[in-house]
Write a protein that holds these residues in place. Structure first.
Motif, PDB file in Angstrom:
ATOM      1  N   THR A  56      -8.520  -5.317  -0.321  1.00 51.24           N
ATOM      2  CA  THR A  56      -7.784  -4.876   0.857  1.00 51.24           C
ATOM      3  C   THR A  56      -8.613  -3.936   1.715  1.00 51.24           C
ATOM      4  N   ASP A 107      -6.922  -3.464  -4.507  1.00 51.23           N
ATOM      5  CA  ASP A 107      -7.353  -2.322  -3.703  1.00 51.23           C
ATOM      6  C   ASP A 107      -8.669  -2.614  -2.999  1.00 51.23           C
ATOM      7  N   PHE A 125      -3.742 -10.589  -4.075  1.00 50.86           N
ATOM      8  CA  PHE A 125      -2.931 -10.923  -5.242  1.00 50.86           C
ATOM      9  C   PHE A 125      -2.927 -12.424  -5.481  1.00 50.86           C
ATOM     10  N   ARG A 174      -3.795  -7.771   1.340  1.00 50.98           N
ATOM     11  CA  ARG A 174      -3.317  -7.570  -0.027  1.00 50.98           C
ATOM     12  C   ARG A 174      -2.595  -8.808  -0.551  1.00 50.98           C
ATOM     13  N   GLN A 213       4.093  -8.350  -0.636  1.00 56.68           N
ATOM     14  CA  GLN A 213       3.235  -7.355   0.007  1.00 56.68           C
ATOM     15  C   GLN A 213       3.498  -7.268   1.509  1.00 56.68           C
TER      16      GLN A 213
END
Lengths: 113, 604
Positions: B238, B235, B307, B303, B298
């Motif tokens: 991003t 989160d 990850f 994002r 994603q």
């Protein structure tokens, strides 16, 4: 000493339950601050000595038992940091409410997946 | 010379507070002054390198001259050993390069002086954290850098997602900090010490110490973004401004893993607590697999990279947890490499996002000829993070895999190869979607013109990725070897801090990256990633023919095989619900599980 350790643990758990269960952002922040207070209590308890006096070596006889000042210094520092975090959290909540028009943490989840 | 360690912390910290006043005098001073401060800090740190890294003699600075008396440290030590210095240099160089980008990136924003102050504060606290040899001092720096990070994440008041991410970050990071505070108090109650070396000497076997270590490890694992403590990471990476994401991934996560290594290698040697090594290996494996899998599915450019960071942090932890020469050397090298690669990828992605004003992959395409330099830089980063020779990611990953093979854990080696395939597929998918194909949202030509200051750091970092790859052998021998040795030798660390001993020079590591085995693995990874991408892209076409029940063929088989994977991915994506309460639960369950596991394992 035992009692205050139990109190610290209880406070921590109550705060944690609040953070996990409350949906209102303000309540989450308040519960967070409860957890924080529990850590102060724990720090102070660790530094507590039964029947000891304040560690001011001015007019006490040599050999008098004193409290551990390190843990008190740690607690003081933590309190200062806690205030900063708490106020920043409040500011962020104001910003979130302006955009999302809600305080419900289950509705503030544009970032997910 | 003798005061260098304290200067390296105080200079950026002091400048952070002096800057607002100096900017009052003349506003354009801000950007240049910040850049000079950051690069000045790099220079101060670099001045310690000849002694600390080349000769392998750590610098121990006792603030206020309160040093060790009768074996007991009285004051606070700043312990600069080769590992700390390497991480500090990585952090400050990343920070300096990212600042150059930031000058151009934020040119239309207001409040840039405040941003500069926060950037300096964050860098100073990171350097302070890494160099400090005292648990509570580290805690104070940790809180400074956390607060600066929250503020930078939510810096843009008009972006709701940034504020949302900043709040989640604040809650999760605070919970982690409470764990760290309680953990260090437990260790203090057990040993009466706060200095890392002093605790390490005094800490005996006992449950309180084990719980303290588990709480510290859980807290620092949150900062490092390891599964299951990683929930804040995607989160925040991003939604933060694109000038902050590379700093998070390149610097902040490194501090987390540095602290975790210090706790599990110096505070207690990894074998001293039974169960610590398996627990760390499990966390690393989960991070590699979960990060790689979720990066692949994603729809958001940043994002994907976030990850992939989770998965790369898993690699770094894996090497340290293997606790043999190759693994630790590879992980130390991967700290540097991942900082360069991820900073590069986030800078390039940030440039694209800045131009298109969107992070969604479906709105991107065909940017290769419109932003050629960014495209090439992104491609270099994508290949490097996937472990393609001769880039730097290949070098460190193969060393970590070698470490697993050495420890006779072939299963973990295979897992890391799978993880590399997933990461490579994810980043190549991002590259293909963003830069190849047809243009999906047409803009005016001016939008694509990237300011020079945004291009230069990308080119430098891309050059670093290539350079560290080609020059891996001498770099590992001369820089990584002493750092890796000082990262793990607890006895040396104690003697250096408490007795002022000079450790013997470490045996240099030698790497021979190119042999039949590694090249086969690399080729396998690349082809695996390409096949995976092809299957994903053609999935609907291939399985379309399988509507008839009696049909048995490639499409049907593919569909049947992919069902469990699709279900698992869906489940994982649902689990990342975006609700802050759930994330706190993940966090606490992770730490409690770690503590219970360690206590159970060490007492049974």
């Amino acid at each position: 000493m035992q009692i205050s350790l139990i109190a610290a643990a209880l406070l921590f758990c109550i705060g944690l339950a609040g953070v996990v269960m409350h949906r209102n952002l303000l309540r989450i922040l308040l519960a967070l601050s409860l957890m924080e207070n529990a850590t102060y209590l724990f720090l102070l308890t660790v530094g507590y000595r039964e029947g000891a006096t304040a560690p001011i070596f001015l007019d006490i006889p040599v050999g008098t038992p004193v409290m551990d000042p390190i843990m008190q210094a740690l607690a003081l520092t933590s309190i200062v940091i806690g205030v900063v975090t708490f106020s920043l959290g409040l500011v962020l909540i104001i910003g979130i409410v302006r955009h999302y028009r809600t305080l419900n943490s289950h509705k503030i989840r544009r970032l997910r997946g | 010379m003798i005061h260098l360690p304290i200067y390296a912390i105080m200079f950026p910290l002091g400048m952070a507070f002096a800057l607002p006043l100096l900017v009052r005098l003349w506003t354009p001073l801000r950007d240049i002054l910040t850049a000079l401060t950051l690069w000045g800090t790099v220079a101060l740190l670099a001045m310690m390198a000849p002694q600390v890294i080349r000769q392998g003699i750590p610098l121990v600075y006792w603030t206020g001259g309160w040093d060790v008396r009768e074996g007991i440290p009285l004051g606070i030590s700043i312990t600069v050993d080769a590992f700390a210095l390497l991480v500090a240099l990585t952090i400050t160089i990343t920070s300096g390069l990212v600042w150059i980008y930031t000058i151009a990136y934020l040119r239309h924003d207001t409040g840039r002086s405040r941003y500069a102050v926060l950037h300096l504060l964050l860098t100073a606290a990171l350097v302070g954290f890494v160099l400090s040899g005292d648990l509570f001092n580290q805690f104070v720096y940790l809180e400074i850098l956390s607060v600066a990070s929250f503020a930078l994440t939510g810096f843009r008041w008009n972006e709701p997602e940034g504020l949302e991410a900043a709040f989640k970050y604040l809650v999760l990071s605070s919970v982690a900090s409470f764990g760290i505070a309680v953990g260090l108090a437990l260790l203090y109650a057990e040993t009466g010490a706060l200095n890392l070396a002093h605790i390490a000497r005094e800490l005996g076997p006992g449950s309180a110490g084990v719980v303290g270590i588990a709480l510290l490890a859980g807290g620092y694992a949150t900062k490092a973004g390891l599964v299951p403590w990683h929930t804040w990471l995607p989160d925040v990476h991003t939604a933060a401004p694109s000038s902050f994401s590379p700093l998070l991934s390149g610097a902040k996560l490194k501090m987390g893993i540095y602290a975790l290594v210090r706790v599990t290698m110096i505070l207690v040697p990894i074998h001293a607590i039974q169960g610590l090594q398996p627990a760390l290996l499990l966390v690393a494996s989960l991070s590699i697999l979960l990060g790689g899998t979720l990066a692949l599915v994603q729809d958001d450019l940043k994002r994907i990279l976030a990850f992939s960071s989770v998965s790369q942090m898993g690699y770094i932890l894996m090497g340290f947890a293997l606790a043999n020469g190759e693994g630790i050397g590879g992980s130390t090298f991967h700290i540097v490499n991942h900082a360069a690669i991820k900073a590069l990828l986030f800078l390039s992605a940030g440039t694209v996002v800045h131009a298109l004003e969107s992070r969604q992959l479906r709105e991107m395409g065909g940017l290769l000829w419109r932003m050629p330099v960014t495209a090439i830089c992104f491609l270099i980063g994508a290949l490097a993070v996937g472990g393609v020779p001769p880039l730097n990611g290949f070098m460190s990953k193969f060393m970590i895999e070698e470490g697993a093979a050495h420890a006779h854990l072939e299963g973990l080696e295979f897992l890391m190869i799978i993880g590399s395939v997933l990461t490579l597929a994810a980043t190549l998918r991002a590259f293909a979607t963003v830069f190849l194909g047809e243009v999906r949202s047409e803009r005016t030509p001016e939008t694509y013109r990237t300011p020079l200051l945004m291009v230069v750091p990308q080119v430098i970092l891309a050059g670093a990725c290539i350079g560290l790859g080609i020059g891996a052998a001498p770099f590992v021998e001369q820089v990584i070897s002493p750092a890796a040795a000082s990262a793990t030798n607890a006895a040396h660390y104690r003697e250096v801090v408490l007795q002022g001993a000079v450790p013997e020079p470490a045996e240099p590591l030698h790497v021979e990256p190119y042999n039949q085995r590694t090249l086969t693995i690399a080729a396998g990874q690349v082809s695996g990633a390409i096949v995976l991408l092809w299957l994903m892209a053609r999935y609907n076409e291939l399985t379309a023919v399988s509507q008839r029940r009696d049909y048995v063929g490639f499409g049907r088989t593919l569909e049947l095989i992919s069902i469990p994977f699709r279900r698992a991915t869906l489940l994982l994506r649902r689990a990342h619900s975006g609700i802050v309460n759930d994330y706190v639960l993940w966090n606490v369950v992770g730490t409690v599980a770690l503590a219970l596991f360690l206590v159970w394992y060490s007492t049974s």
